[in-house]
Write an enzyme that holds these catalytic residues in place. Structure first.
Site, PDB file in Angstrom:
ATOM      1  N   SER A  84       0.801  -1.235   0.000  1.00 30.79           N
ATOM      2  CA  SER A  84       0.000   0.000   0.000  1.00 30.79           C
ATOM      3  C   SER A  84       0.827   1.275   0.000  1.00 30.79           C
ATOM      4  O   SER A  84       0.257   2.369  -0.042  1.00 30.79           O
ATOM      5  CB  SER A  84      -0.962   0.010   1.190  1.00 30.79           C
ATOM      6  OG  SER A  84      -2.129  -0.708   0.873  1.00 30.79           O
TER       7      SER A  84
ATOM      8  N   LYS B 208      -0.086   3.674  -2.702  1.00 26.61           N
ATOM      9  CA  LYS B 208      -1.092   4.719  -2.601  1.00 26.61           C
ATOM     10  C   LYS B 208      -0.481   6.095  -2.367  1.00 26.61           C
ATOM     11  O   LYS B 208      -1.163   7.109  -2.543  1.00 26.61           O
ATOM     12  CB  LYS B 208      -2.089   4.374  -1.496  1.00 26.61           C
ATOM     13  CG  LYS B 208      -2.881   3.090  -1.795  1.00 26.61           C
ATOM     14  CD  LYS B 208      -3.901   2.802  -0.723  1.00 26.61           C
ATOM     15  CE  LYS B 208      -4.712   1.556  -1.040  1.00 26.61           C
ATOM     16  NZ  LYS B 208      -4.025   0.312  -0.671  1.00 26.61           N
TER      17      LYS B 208
ATOM     18  N   SER C 228      -6.401   2.892   3.993  1.00 27.48           N
ATOM     19  CA  SER C 228      -5.675   2.307   2.863  1.00 27.48           C
ATOM     20  C   SER C 228      -6.650   1.543   1.972  1.00 27.48           C
ATOM     21  O   SER C 228      -6.417   0.397   1.591  1.00 27.48           O
ATOM     22  CB  SER C 228      -4.563   1.379   3.368  1.00 27.48           C
ATOM     23  OG  SER C 228      -3.612   1.132   2.364  1.00 27.48           O
TER      24      SER C 228
END
Length: 463
Positions: free
Chosen positions: A68, A71, A128
């Protein structure tokens, strides 16, 4: 009969539950030096964000899976689109069936629904949310594949020459990779290029409907000066974290990748900050990352991405000071030497609280085969309410209860996050099987009552 879509959704969740067991085992096994030294996914990097000096590096340029941390770039692209006038924080982000069907961790927006760009940013930073990442990608890129091309093109502009994106959320893909150094570059770029919006990364929690969604980043509030940035986890990547610290005029961006558990990763990051922040300069020498280049539209960026050569583009990521080059060369030379036969150069301090594992490339078969569909939440919930469905001295039994309940009551639990919590009572270790993500007592009890109608014992508990 269960639909194929429901089966696929359930299978993705089961993979997540399997990962939870791996996480729990990692916590149990991650405390010893001998076991941790077998961790071939580890990499770390500490950069003085005032001067560009490398304060610490281990496997800094080895390929790693971002999970993640991906992101961070998705959010960079959102910030850029806002400043280019393509969208505003009030723009609605629509959710397609594709976005809505992404596996947890997710916000749980149904197909045909929408949220504002501001909510999308906060959901990406805190929960997330994979569904949000895909929805943003489709809004800004037309499709997630085109948006990934845009992300990779942007990475090259920033000097992230060891990074390639294939999706916007970080769920496993063997062709999506990065390095600790590149993640530090991205962290600095977010701070330098978007100073008015960077404080989104310090969000501890935000309200979404009746939910109160809390951040996965436990360094916020724990370590003085920490102001963000992002956690990440898949089974293939291990526990990742990029952290920004600004304190007493000093400023660093630090990266830890491949941690054995969320706790050990956080402890290691805290130790890196403790040991290296005092060595950082109070003198700000100016911007480190290449200036932001706005592009006129999606098509231009996507076309530029396709035209990029596959080899690295020779552009400096940071100001080419003699000190920076010398340290980077020393670290590179050290990485090439056999382990335990040469000390780390005196320009970089020894590793605090963690050994130096053997580096491994993302193309290594052992590494690639570890990939599986996996949640990208890096910690269990720390606030709100949970529904507990079992407590057992057997970790495998607790895990089995999660799997069984997820299968029998997927409609009730929705986008709830499954996790196993360890506790001790009279010398015996027990494992609670819980589903978290409920913002209130009423939400948790309503879910529990629905489970009881399916003859599943449970109770609501505040975290």
């Amino acid at each position: 009969m269960v639909s194929s879509k429901a089966s696929a959704s359930f299978l993705s969740r089961i993979a997540g539950y399997a990962g939870l067991l791996i996480v729990a085992l990692g916590v149990a096994l991650g405390g010893t030096t001998d076991r941790a030294s077998a961790n071939q996914r580890y990499a770390a990097y500490v950069l003085d964000a005032n001067t560009g000096q490398v304060l610490f590096a281990r496997n800094a340029d080895a390929r790693r899976y971002p999970a993640s941390l991906t992101k961070m770039m998705t959010i960079y692209m959102i910030f850029e689109a806002i400043e280019a006038g393509r969208i505003t924080e009030k723009t609605q982000v629509p959710f397609s069936r594709n976005a809505s069907a992404e596996p947890p961790t997710k916000l749980g927006v149904k197909a045909g629904g929408s949220i504002t760009v501001e909510t999308a940013i906060r959901a990406l930073v805190t929960r997330s949310a994979n569904d949000v990442a895909t929805a943003v990608a489709e809004l800004l890129g037309g499709s997630e594949a085109k948006f990934a091309q845009m992300m990779t093109a942007k990475a090259r502009q920033l000097g992230m020459n060891s990074t390639q994106f294939r999706n916007a959320h970080g769920l496993p893909n063997t062709q999506q990779y990065t390095s600790a150094r590149d993640m530090a570059i991205l962290g600095v770029a977010l701070r330098e290029h978007f100073p008015r919006r960077y404080d989104y990364f310090s969000t501890r929690s935000f309200a979404y409907g009746k939910q109160r969604i809390s951040t996965h980043n436990r360094l916020l509030g724990r370590v003085k000066g920490v102001d963000g940035i992002k956690t990440g986890y898949t089974r293939a990547s291990g526990f990742n974290l990029v952290t920004s610290v600004q304190s007493d005029g000093r400023s660093v961006v630090a990266v830890v990748m491949g941690g054995q558990s969320g706790r050990s990763r956080d402890d290691h990051m805290a130790a890196l900050i403790r040991d290296h922040l005092p060595r950082a300069s109070r003198k700000d020498s100016g911007p480190l990352v290449a200036s932001r280049k706005l592009t006129p539209g999606t098509a231009a960026v996507a076309a530029a991405a396709v035209a990029l050569p596959r080899t690295n583009i020779p552009m400096p990521a940071f100001r080419p000071t003699g000190e920076t080059v010398e340290v980077a060369a020393a670290v590179t030379a050290y990485a090439a030497t056999p382990r335990n036969t040469a000390p780390m150069p005196t320009t970089a301090a020894p590793v605090p609280s963690a050994p130096v594992p053997t580096p491994v490339a993302a193309t290594d078969d052992r590494f690639a085969n570890a990939i599986d569909p996996m949640q990208t939440a890096s910690t269990a919930p720390t606030s709100g309410w949970a529904v507990q469905i079992a407590s057992s001295p057997s970790q495998s039994e607790a895990f089995a209860a999660l799997v069984r309940t997820g299968k029998e009551a997927s409609g009730v639990l929705g986008a709830a996050n499954a996790f196993i919590e360890e506790f001790e009572n009279k010398g015996t270790v027990y494992y609670r099987a819980r589903f978290g993500g409920f913002a209130s007592k009423n939400q948790a009890w309503n879910a529990c009552n629905a489970l009881k109608k399916q003859k599943i014992d449970c109770f609501a508990a505040q975290l």
